[in-house]
Motif scaffolding. Structure first.
Motif, PDB file in Angstrom:
ATOM      1  N   TYR A 183     -18.085   0.468  27.097  1.00 58.23           N
ATOM      2  CA  TYR A 183     -18.025   1.092  25.785  1.00 58.23           C
ATOM      3  C   TYR A 183     -19.441   1.393  25.326  1.00 58.23           C
ATOM      4  O   TYR A 183     -20.278   0.489  25.220  1.00 58.23           O
ATOM      5  CB  TYR A 183     -17.313   0.173  24.786  1.00 58.23           C
ATOM      6  N   LYS A 184     -19.714   2.658  25.111  1.00 60.23           N
ATOM      7  CA  LYS A 184     -21.033   3.108  24.674  1.00 60.23           C
ATOM      8  C   LYS A 184     -22.143   2.579  25.575  1.00 60.23           C
ATOM      9  O   LYS A 184     -23.173   2.107  25.107  1.00 60.23           O
ATOM     10  CB  LYS A 184     -21.280   2.726  23.217  1.00 60.23           C
ATOM     11  N   GLY A 185     -21.903   2.621  26.874  1.00 60.66           N
ATOM     12  CA  GLY A 185     -22.925   2.250  27.849  1.00 60.66           C
ATOM     13  C   GLY A 185     -23.062   0.765  28.125  1.00 60.66           C
ATOM     14  O   GLY A 185     -23.901   0.355  28.914  1.00 60.66           O
ATOM     15  N   ALA A 186     -22.263  -0.053  27.476  1.00 57.89           N
ATOM     16  CA  ALA A 186     -22.329  -1.500  27.703  1.00 57.89           C
ATOM     17  C   ALA A 186     -20.997  -1.983  28.274  1.00 57.89           C
ATOM     18  O   ALA A 186     -19.938  -1.465  27.928  1.00 57.89           O
ATOM     19  CB  ALA A 186     -22.629  -2.232  26.397  1.00 57.89           C
ATOM     20  N   THR A 187     -21.072  -2.971  29.139  1.00 56.31           N
ATOM     21  CA  THR A 187     -19.871  -3.552  29.719  1.00 56.31           C
ATOM     22  C   THR A 187     -19.460  -4.785  28.928  1.00 56.31           C
ATOM     23  O   THR A 187     -20.286  -5.651  28.648  1.00 56.31           O
ATOM     24  CB  THR A 187     -20.096  -3.937  31.192  1.00 56.31           C
ATOM     25  N   SER A 188     -18.222  -4.833  28.541  1.00 62.16           N
ATOM     26  CA  SER A 188     -17.655  -5.998  27.871  1.00 62.16           C
ATOM     27  C   SER A 188     -16.600  -6.599  28.782  1.00 62.16           C
ATOM     28  O   SER A 188     -16.016  -5.908  29.624  1.00 62.16           O
ATOM     29  CB  SER A 188     -17.015  -5.608  26.547  1.00 62.16           C
ATOM     30  N   SER A 189     -16.332  -7.888  28.602  1.00 61.71           N
ATOM     31  CA  SER A 189     -15.295  -8.524  29.417  1.00 61.71           C
ATOM     32  C   SER A 189     -14.683  -9.695  28.672  1.00 61.71           C
ATOM     33  O   SER A 189     -15.295 -10.278  27.781  1.00 61.71           O
ATOM     34  CB  SER A 189     -15.873  -8.993  30.751  1.00 61.71           C
ATOM     35  N   LYS A 190     -13.472 -10.000  29.061  1.00 64.94           N
ATOM     36  CA  LYS A 190     -12.740 -11.153  28.536  1.00 64.94           C
ATOM     37  C   LYS A 190     -12.062 -11.846  29.704  1.00 64.94           C
ATOM     38  O   LYS A 190     -11.624 -11.196  30.655  1.00 64.94           O
ATOM     39  CB  LYS A 190     -11.663 -10.729  27.519  1.00 64.94           C
ATOM     40  N   GLN A 191     -12.011 -13.168  29.619  1.00 67.61           N
ATOM     41  CA  GLN A 191     -11.367 -13.962  30.657  1.00 67.61           C
ATOM     42  C   GLN A 191     -10.422 -14.965  30.004  1.00 67.61           C
ATOM     43  O   GLN A 191     -10.687 -15.450  28.913  1.00 67.61           O
ATOM     44  CB  GLN A 191     -12.390 -14.751  31.501  1.00 67.61           C
ATOM     45  N   ILE A 192      -9.343 -15.253  30.729  1.00 68.67           N
ATOM     46  CA  ILE A 192      -8.447 -16.321  30.313  1.00 68.67           C
ATOM     47  C   ILE A 192      -7.951 -17.017  31.564  1.00 68.67           C
ATOM     48  O   ILE A 192      -7.744 -16.383  32.601  1.00 68.67           O
ATOM     49  CB  ILE A 192      -7.271 -15.789  29.451  1.00 68.67           C
ATOM     50  N   SER A 193      -7.816 -18.328  31.463  1.00 66.64           N
ATOM     51  CA  SER A 193      -7.270 -19.137  32.552  1.00 66.64           C
ATOM     52  C   SER A 193      -6.237 -20.079  31.966  1.00 66.64           C
ATOM     53  O   SER A 193      -6.405 -20.582  30.856  1.00 66.64           O
ATOM     54  CB  SER A 193      -8.372 -19.961  33.226  1.00 66.64           C
ATOM     55  N   PHE A 194      -5.173 -20.312  32.730  1.00 69.60           N
ATOM     56  CA  PHE A 194      -4.161 -21.268  32.296  1.00 69.60           C
ATOM     57  C   PHE A 194      -3.433 -21.823  33.515  1.00 69.60           C
ATOM     58  O   PHE A 194      -3.463 -21.237  34.591  1.00 69.60           O
ATOM     59  CB  PHE A 194      -3.174 -20.637  31.304  1.00 69.60           C
ATOM     60  N   TYR A 195      -2.829 -22.974  33.317  1.00 76.39           N
ATOM     61  CA  TYR A 195      -2.095 -23.640  34.389  1.00 76.39           C
ATOM     62  C   TYR A 195      -0.604 -23.373  34.251  1.00 76.39           C
ATOM     63  O   TYR A 195      -0.089 -23.270  33.144  1.00 76.39           O
ATOM     64  CB  TYR A 195      -2.332 -25.155  34.340  1.00 76.39           C
ATOM     65  N   VAL A 196       0.056 -23.273  35.387  1.00 78.45           N
ATOM     66  CA  VAL A 196       1.513 -23.221  35.422  1.00 78.45           C
ATOM     67  C   VAL A 196       1.990 -24.378  36.288  1.00 78.45           C
ATOM     68  O   VAL A 196       1.331 -24.773  37.261  1.00 78.45           O
ATOM     69  CB  VAL A 196       2.057 -21.872  35.945  1.00 78.45           C
ATOM     70  N   PHE A 197       3.115 -24.956  35.907  1.00 76.53           N
ATOM     71  CA  PHE A 197       3.626 -26.144  36.568  1.00 76.53           C
ATOM     72  C   PHE A 197       5.087 -25.966  36.937  1.00 76.53           C
ATOM     73  O   PHE A 197       5.833 -25.287  36.237  1.00 76.53           O
ATOM     74  CB  PHE A 197       3.514 -27.377  35.644  1.00 76.53           C
ATOM     75  N   LYS A 229      -9.526   2.999  32.232  1.00 73.52           N
ATOM     76  CA  LYS A 229     -10.512   2.439  31.313  1.00 73.52           C
ATOM     77  C   LYS A 229     -10.814   0.969  31.584  1.00 73.52           C
ATOM     78  O   LYS A 229     -11.961   0.550  31.524  1.00 73.52           O
ATOM     79  CB  LYS A 229     -10.008   2.598  29.881  1.00 73.52           C
ATOM     80  N   PHE A 230      -9.794   0.177  31.847  1.00 74.79           N
ATOM     81  CA  PHE A 230      -9.948  -1.262  32.000  1.00 74.79           C
ATOM     82  C   PHE A 230      -9.902  -1.650  33.478  1.00 74.79           C
ATOM     83  O   PHE A 230      -9.109  -1.101  34.244  1.00 74.79           O
ATOM     84  CB  PHE A 230      -8.835  -2.012  31.269  1.00 74.79           C
ATOM     85  N   ILE A 231     -10.720  -2.600  33.852  1.00 74.95           N
ATOM     86  CA  ILE A 231     -10.697  -3.150  35.206  1.00 74.95           C
ATOM     87  C   ILE A 231     -10.143  -4.563  35.114  1.00 74.95           C
ATOM     88  O   ILE A 231     -10.659  -5.393  34.360  1.00 74.95           O
ATOM     89  CB  ILE A 231     -12.098  -3.153  35.835  1.00 74.95           C
ATOM     90  N   ARG A 232      -9.070  -4.816  35.864  1.00 74.19           N
ATOM     91  CA  ARG A 232      -8.393  -6.110  35.787  1.00 74.19           C
ATOM     92  C   ARG A 232      -8.425  -6.795  37.148  1.00 74.19           C
ATOM     93  O   ARG A 232      -8.184  -6.171  38.172  1.00 74.19           O
ATOM     94  CB  ARG A 232      -6.947  -5.918  35.360  1.00 74.19           C
ATOM     95  N   ILE A 233      -8.715  -8.099  37.126  1.00 72.15           N
ATOM     96  CA  ILE A 233      -8.618  -8.944  38.311  1.00 72.15           C
ATOM     97  C   ILE A 233      -7.705 -10.106  37.950  1.00 72.15           C
ATOM     98  O   ILE A 233      -7.933 -10.806  36.960  1.00 72.15           O
ATOM     99  CB  ILE A 233      -9.993  -9.454  38.781  1.00 72.15           C
TER     100      ILE A 233
END
Length: 75
Positions: free
Chosen positions: A56-70, A15-19
Motif C-alpha cells: 500500500y503506497k509503496g510499503a508492505t504491510s502484513s498480519k499473522q495469526i497462529s492457533f492450535y486445533v485439537f 492484492k493480498f499474498i497469503r501463506i
C-alpha cells in the motif's frame, strides 16, 4: 492426509499474498506442555499459521495469526 497445507503463497484478489500452513505439535513428555524444540509428537494437535501481506503506497504491510486445533473426540 487431512492435515496438508503449503508454504507456497497464493495471490488473492490480485492484492493480498497469503501463506497457510498446518504443522505438527510437540509436547514435553513429563509436563505435556507444548514445546518449540524436542518433545514428543502429539498426533491429536496441530498448529495453524496464516500470514497475509499486501503493498500500500509503496510499503508492505502484513498480519499473522497462529492457533492450535485439537482432536477432542479421540477415543
Amino acid at each position: 492426509s487431512r492435515w496438508q497445507s503449503t508454504t507456497t503463497s497464493s495471490l488473492i484478489d490480485n492484492k493480498f499474498i497469503r501463506i497457510f500452513t498446518v504443522s505438527d505439535v510437540y509436547r514435553d513428555a513429563t509436563t505435556l506442555n507444548i514445546v518449540d524444540n524436542g518433545g514428543v509428537l502429539n498426533n491429536d494437535s496441530k498448529i495453524v499459521n496464516l500470514d497475509v501481506s499486501w503493498n500500500y503506497k509503496g510499503a508492505t504491510s502484513s498480519k499473522q495469526i497462529s492457533f492450535y486445533v485439537f482432536n477432542l473426540y479421540r477415543v
